[in-house]
Design a protein around this motif. Structure first.
Motif, PDB file in Angstrom:
ATOM      1  N   LEU A  89       1.045  -1.260   0.030  1.00 40.51           N
ATOM      2  CA  LEU A  89       0.019   0.106  -0.140  1.00 40.51           C
ATOM      3  C   LEU A  89       0.749   1.377   0.010  1.00 40.51           C
ATOM      4  CD1 LEU A  89      -2.876  -1.115   2.633  1.00 40.51           C
ATOM      5  CD2 LEU A  89      -3.268  -0.563   0.105  1.00 40.51           C
TER       6      LEU A  89
ATOM      7  N   ARG B  40      -6.285  -2.919   1.490  1.00 43.20           N
ATOM      8  CA  ARG B  40      -6.627  -2.167   2.821  1.00 43.20           C
ATOM      9  C   ARG B  40      -7.567  -3.049   3.466  1.00 43.20           C
ATOM     10  NH1 ARG B  40      -4.755   2.648   2.924  1.00 43.20           N
ATOM     11  NH2 ARG B  40      -4.184   3.643   0.840  1.00 43.20           N
TER      12      ARG B  40
ATOM     13  N   GLU C 259      -6.028  -2.130  -4.547  1.00 44.60           N
ATOM     14  CA  GLU C 259      -5.568  -1.232  -3.448  1.00 44.60           C
ATOM     15  C   GLU C 259      -6.756  -1.446  -2.310  1.00 44.60           C
ATOM     16  OE1 GLU C 259      -4.225   3.432  -2.537  1.00 44.60           O
ATOM     17  OE2 GLU C 259      -5.695   2.992  -3.748  1.00 44.60           O
TER      18      GLU C 259
ATOM     19  N   ILE D 151       2.159   1.647  -3.196  1.00 43.41           N
ATOM     20  CA  ILE D 151       1.145   2.208  -4.247  1.00 43.41           C
ATOM     21  C   ILE D 151       0.831   3.688  -4.155  1.00 43.41           C
ATOM     22  CG2 ILE D 151      -1.333   1.969  -4.735  1.00 43.41           C
ATOM     23  CD1 ILE D 151      -1.209  -0.827  -4.204  1.00 43.41           C
TER      24      ILE D 151
END
Length: 369
Positions: free
Chosen positions: A33, A55, A51, A36
């Motif tokens: 993450l 999460r 993504e 990204i």
């Protein structure tokens, strides 16, 4: 990503209510993450969906990993994403002890249901693997060895008493060997890990069988000892979790000689227990260990491979092991190997397919007790 076990068990997924993600996997997800987030552009399309899934995964939703698109990550992050992605896959791939127990329990339940549904159904207490008591008994519905001497004696006594003297043998003359339960057993389950098991669709049945047998021993016969040995170009001792998580990569060789060697070593560590070897394979031996300890592979099998495998089998039999081979294919070369096996006194050969394997292995274990 995460290995899917539904195909191993059928019916309701025993992992439908999974444990939380492992800590190492969560750390890898967070690292992805962050990578990204370091991109200059706002994620769109597949990367945006990945993504969001990462999460949710980092927040504890383990099933969200199924929505992670590894290709989208690799395309966006390049080589920087390889390390954390591999760590995520490796860490999440493992089974927790609770998940492993669940898989074993489901596998055993389904295999026992298949045994009961089979023609004749299993009726517990079979005498085939029990110790003779010296008594001769009439048929009582169990699978007991025939006592030919006692049968002949009953027939002679009947004729001497003038009961149906013209009949040499009647059904009521037949006597069987009385048995009592055998002692605890040391059991080695040898599982072929060769790539042909995958191409023939047999690897799932082999894994399910091993999980069921492990559960059966653990929950109902804790006095027994069970070792799982996987063999490809080499053999190695494996835990049920290691077998369930094995990725069955293409590895040439069916090193039965090494597997039997490890089985003999294990059985010697448990002297005093009844030695039992159950071998599951779909092919003839095509590898063995050389004097230097390296694996020697040859297909068709080299004469030396067959020679040392037969020698290892003979040594196991000489040490008192009861050996059963479950052959999962029917081809000319395997039939030649079957002939070699059947020439050994004390070896039992059973033909099986993927569906029948579990019930046959469990049934054999129960009978050999």
């Amino acid at each position: 990503m995460r290995f899917r076990y539904r195909a191993y068990t059928g019916g309701p997924d025993p992992l439908a209510d999974p444990d939380p993600p492992p800590e190492e996997a969560v750390r890898a997800a967070v690292e992805l993450l962050e990578l990204i987030a370091g991109e200059t552009e706002e994620p769109v399309g597949a990367l945006a969906a990945t993504e969001a899934a990462l999460r949710r995964y980092a927040d504890g939703e383990r099933g969200a990993l199924d929505e992670v698109d590894a290709r989208a990550l690799q395309a966006a992050l390049g080589s920087a994403g390889y390390g954390p992605l591999d760590r995520l896959d490796s860490a999440d791939h493992g089974l927790s002890p609770r998940e492993l127990r669940r898989l074993g329990e489901v596998a055993l339940t389904e295999i026992e249901a298949a045994r009961r549904a089979a023609p004749g159904g299993h009726r517990g207490g079979d005498g085939a693997g029990d110790e003779p008591t010296g008594a001769a008994v009439p048929h009582d519905g169990f699978d007991r060895p025939l006592d030919a001497v006692a049968t002949l004696r009953e027939a002679m006594l009947r004729r001497a008493a003038g009961l149906a003297p013209g009949e040499a043998l009647r059904a009521e003359d037949v006597r069987y060997t009385g048995t009592e339960p055998a002692g605890a057993a040391a059991v080695c389950l040898l599982v072929d890990l060769s790539h042909s098991m995958v191409t023939r669709g047999l690897h799932e049945a082999a894994t399910r069988t091993a999980l069921a047998l492990h559960t059966l021993v653990r929950t109902r016969h804790p006095e027994d000892r069970l070792l799982i040995i996987g063999f490809g170009d080499r053999a190695r001792e494996m835990t049920p979790a290691e077998l369930a998580e094995h990725d069955w990569r293409r590895t040439p060789g069916t090193n039965l000689q090494h597997a039997l060697h490890l089985a003999r070593r294990y059985l010697r560590r448990h002297r005093g227990l009844r030695p039992v070897v159950l071998a599951v394979t779909d092919g003839e031996p095509t590898a063995h260990l050389g004097e230097d300890g390296d694996a020697r592979f040859s297909w068709p099998p080299a004469p030396r491979t067959v020679e040392v495998t037969a020698a290892e089998l003979d040594a196991a039999l000489g040490e008192g092991a009861e050996v059963t081979f479950f052959l999962l294919a029917d081809d000319p070369r395997l039939r030649e190997f079957q002939g070699l096996l059947e020439r050994r006194r004390g070896v039992r050969v059973v033909h099986a397919d993927a569906e029948a394997l579990g019930p046959l292995v469990v049934d054999r274990y129960v009978k050999q007790r």
